[in-house]
Design a protein around this motif. Structure first.
Motif, PDB file in Angstrom:
ATOM      1  N   ASN A   1       8.299   9.920   2.633  1.00  0.00           N
ATOM      2  CA  ASN A   1       9.725   9.636   2.772  1.00  0.00           C
ATOM      3  C   ASN A   1      10.455  10.133   1.522  1.00  0.00           C
ATOM      4  OD1 ASN A   1      12.293   8.418   2.782  1.00  0.00           O
ATOM      5  ND2 ASN A   1      11.538   6.632   3.889  1.00  0.00           N
ATOM      6  N   PRO A   2      11.498  10.947   1.693  1.00  0.00           N
ATOM      7  CA  PRO A   2      12.228  11.486   0.522  1.00  0.00           C
ATOM      8  C   PRO A   2      12.778  10.403  -0.410  1.00  0.00           C
ATOM      9  CG  PRO A   2      12.922  12.594   2.534  1.00  0.00           C
ATOM     10  CD  PRO A   2      12.008  11.471   2.956  1.00  0.00           C
ATOM     11  N   LEU A   3      13.069   9.224   0.116  1.00  0.00           N
ATOM     12  CA  LEU A   3      13.582   8.150  -0.729  1.00  0.00           C
ATOM     13  C   LEU A   3      12.514   7.590  -1.663  1.00  0.00           C
ATOM     14  CD1 LEU A   3      15.727   6.273   1.931  1.00  0.00           C
ATOM     15  CD2 LEU A   3      16.540   7.809   0.137  1.00  0.00           C
ATOM     16  N   ASN A   4      11.241   7.873  -1.368  1.00  0.00           N
ATOM     17  CA  ASN A   4      10.146   7.379  -2.203  1.00  0.00           C
ATOM     18  C   ASN A   4       9.578   8.444  -3.136  1.00  0.00           C
ATOM     19  OD1 ASN A   4      10.257   4.830  -0.970  1.00  0.00           O
ATOM     20  ND2 ASN A   4       8.957   5.518   0.698  1.00  0.00           N
ATOM     21  N   GLN A   5      10.113   9.643  -3.093  1.00  0.00           N
ATOM     22  CA  GLN A   5       9.577  10.758  -3.880  1.00  0.00           C
ATOM     23  C   GLN A   5       9.647  10.515  -5.391  1.00  0.00           C
ATOM     24  OE1 GLN A   5       8.091  13.699  -2.678  1.00  0.00           O
ATOM     25  NE2 GLN A   5       8.077  12.525  -0.786  1.00  0.00           N
ATOM     26  N   LYS A   6      10.649   9.811  -5.838  1.00  0.00           N
ATOM     27  CA  LYS A   6      10.809   9.634  -7.285  1.00  0.00           C
ATOM     28  C   LYS A   6       9.746   8.716  -7.893  1.00  0.00           C
ATOM     29  CE  LYS A   6      14.272   5.934  -7.096  1.00  0.00           C
ATOM     30  NZ  LYS A   6      15.642   5.586  -7.418  1.00  0.00           N
ATOM     31  N   TYR A   7       8.961   8.043  -7.055  1.00  0.00           N
ATOM     32  CA  TYR A   7       7.914   7.152  -7.556  1.00  0.00           C
ATOM     33  C   TYR A   7       6.551   7.843  -7.635  1.00  0.00           C
ATOM     34  CZ  TYR A   7      11.520   3.737  -6.688  1.00  0.00           C
ATOM     35  OH  TYR A   7      12.709   3.054  -6.703  1.00  0.00           O
ATOM     36  N   ILE A   8       6.477   9.096  -7.174  1.00  0.00           N
ATOM     37  CA  ILE A   8       5.228   9.848  -7.237  1.00  0.00           C
ATOM     38  C   ILE A   8       5.154  10.539  -8.590  1.00  0.00           C
ATOM     39  CG2 ILE A   8       3.882  11.713  -6.205  1.00  0.00           C
ATOM     40  CD1 ILE A   8       5.350  11.125  -3.572  1.00  0.00           C
TER      41      ILE A   8
ATOM     42  N   ILE B   1       0.857  -1.187   0.000  1.00  0.00           N
ATOM     43  CA  ILE B   1       0.000   0.000   0.000  1.00  0.00           C
ATOM     44  C   ILE B   1       0.890   1.232   0.000  1.00  0.00           C
ATOM     45  CG2 ILE B   1      -1.748   1.308   1.259  1.00  0.00           C
ATOM     46  CD1 ILE B   1      -2.687  -1.340   2.484  1.00  0.00           C
ATOM     47  N   PHE B   2       0.657   2.117  -0.943  1.00  0.00           N
ATOM     48  CA  PHE B   2       1.383   3.374  -1.056  1.00  0.00           C
ATOM     49  C   PHE B   2       0.500   4.479  -0.504  1.00  0.00           C
ATOM     50  CE2 PHE B   2       2.997   0.580  -4.235  1.00  0.00           C
ATOM     51  CZ  PHE B   2       4.347   0.851  -4.323  1.00  0.00           C
ATOM     52  N   SER B   3       0.997   5.215   0.486  1.00  0.00           N
ATOM     53  CA  SER B   3       0.224   6.322   1.061  1.00  0.00           C
ATOM     54  C   SER B   3       1.181   7.288   1.734  1.00  0.00           C
ATOM     55  CB  SER B   3      -0.791   5.789   2.076  1.00  0.00           C
ATOM     56  OG  SER B   3      -1.586   6.842   2.564  1.00  0.00           O
ATOM     57  N   ASN B   4       0.709   8.488   1.962  1.00  0.00           N
ATOM     58  CA  ASN B   4       1.504   9.530   2.615  1.00  0.00           C
ATOM     59  C   ASN B   4       1.237   9.481   4.111  1.00  0.00           C
ATOM     60  OD1 ASN B   4       2.596  11.959   3.576  1.00  0.00           O
ATOM     61  ND2 ASN B   4       2.280  12.955   1.600  1.00  0.00           N
ATOM     62  N   SER B   5       2.285   9.333   4.922  1.00  0.00           N
ATOM     63  CA  SER B   5       2.122   9.220   6.371  1.00  0.00           C
ATOM     64  C   SER B   5       1.567  10.496   6.996  1.00  0.00           C
ATOM     65  CB  SER B   5       3.454   8.864   7.032  1.00  0.00           C
ATOM     66  OG  SER B   5       4.398   9.892   6.820  1.00  0.00           O
ATOM     67  N   GLU B   6       1.575  11.583   6.268  1.00  0.00           N
ATOM     68  CA  GLU B   6       1.038  12.837   6.786  1.00  0.00           C
ATOM     69  C   GLU B   6      -0.477  12.927   6.576  1.00  0.00           C
ATOM     70  OE1 GLU B   6       3.448  15.715   4.785  1.00  0.00           O
ATOM     71  OE2 GLU B   6       5.243  15.130   5.890  1.00  0.00           O
ATOM     72  N   ASP B   7      -1.058  11.979   5.847  1.00  0.00           N
ATOM     73  CA  ASP B   7      -2.502  11.925   5.639  1.00  0.00           C
ATOM     74  C   ASP B   7      -3.144  11.043   6.713  1.00  0.00           C
ATOM     75  OD1 ASP B   7      -2.162  13.443   3.381  1.00  0.00           O
ATOM     76  OD2 ASP B   7      -2.270  11.755   1.986  1.00  0.00           O
ATOM     77  N   ASN B   8      -4.430  11.251   6.927  1.00  0.00           N
ATOM     78  CA  ASN B   8      -5.159  10.445   7.907  1.00  0.00           C
ATOM     79  C   ASN B   8      -5.301   8.990   7.469  1.00  0.00           C
ATOM     80  OD1 ASN B   8      -5.528  12.687   9.522  1.00  0.00           O
ATOM     81  ND2 ASN B   8      -7.486  13.216   8.595  1.00  0.00           N
ATOM     82  N   ASN B   9      -5.275   8.739   6.197  1.00  0.00           N
ATOM     83  CA  ASN B   9      -5.454   7.377   5.683  1.00  0.00           C
ATOM     84  C   ASN B   9      -4.331   6.442   6.115  1.00  0.00           C
ATOM     85  OD1 ASN B   9      -7.631   8.489   4.370  1.00  0.00           O
ATOM     86  ND2 ASN B   9      -6.667   8.509   2.356  1.00  0.00           N
ATOM     87  N   TYR B  10      -3.160   6.965   6.321  1.00  0.00           N
ATOM     88  CA  TYR B  10      -1.995   6.124   6.609  1.00  0.00           C
ATOM     89  C   TYR B  10      -2.210   5.296   7.869  1.00  0.00           C
ATOM     90  CZ  TYR B  10       2.899   4.709   6.539  1.00  0.00           C
ATOM     91  OH  TYR B  10       4.055   3.979   6.474  1.00  0.00           O
TER      92      TYR B  10
END
Length: 176
Positions: free
Chosen positions: A125-132, A94-103
């Motif tokens: 996470n900055p290491l995952n930014q290139k996949y957005i 599951i891909f999600s942003n930890s700053e969102d409530n869904n995480y």
């Protein structure tokens, strides 16, 4: 000339007395300096102990430390680049942003469905930014092809993408 020798002799005797006085004075000053340095060190040590024991509680001579904390290693969070490289044959990512409530919802879901091997990728996470990306690649089969735009679920079977869902509702419905 006799006078001169006497004067020289007197001067030598005076100088010897002066040297002895200066030497005694110097020794006395060194002793005073050593005492002052010792007192200053004692004051700083005492202040450190008082602050450490009573203020910050870093020093606990008077308390037993019977509390043990259990160390746990989390295996659910992975980097996006590891999406197709997990050890199990079938799992969900599951891909999600930890700053969102869904995480937090996804974290609970991963814990409650531990038999389904659910991994979480934090898009903050900055290491995952290139996949957005603005456009998703629903047919991604390798990490280099992977592109997600929002909350995404990928089911991986035998290192291949077999299911690709986007949106919180679709992800939650998959595990009902």
């Amino acid at each position: 000339m006799v006078m001169t020798k006497r004067k020289i002799k007197r001067n030598i005797e005076k100088n010897e007395i002066n040297y002895e006085k200066q030497d005694a004075y110097f020794n006395n000053e060194v002793k005073h300096l050593a005492i002052i340095v010792g007192i200053v060190l004692a004051i700083f040590s005492l202040a450190y102990l008082i602050i450490g024991i009573f203020v910050t509680k870093e020093i606990n001579w008077f308390q037993k430390d019977n509390e043990t904390t259990e160390t746990t290693i989390q295996y659910t969070n992975i980097l996006a680049g590891e999406t197709f490289n997990q050890k199990t044959n079938e799992y969900y990512v599951i891909f999600s942003n930890s700053e969102d409530n869904n995480y937090s919802t996804y974290e609970v879901m991963a814990t409650n469905n531990s038999d389904k091997n659910i991994y979480l990728v934090d898009l903050a996470n900055p290491l995952n930014q290139k996949y957005i990306s603005e456009e998703s690649n629903v047919n991604a089969q390798t990490a280099s092809e992977l592109k997600v735009k929002s909350d995404t679920l990928i089911k991986v079977s035998n290192k291949s993408n077999v299911l690709y869902l986007e949106g919180k509702d679709n992800i939650i419905n998959q595990f009902k």
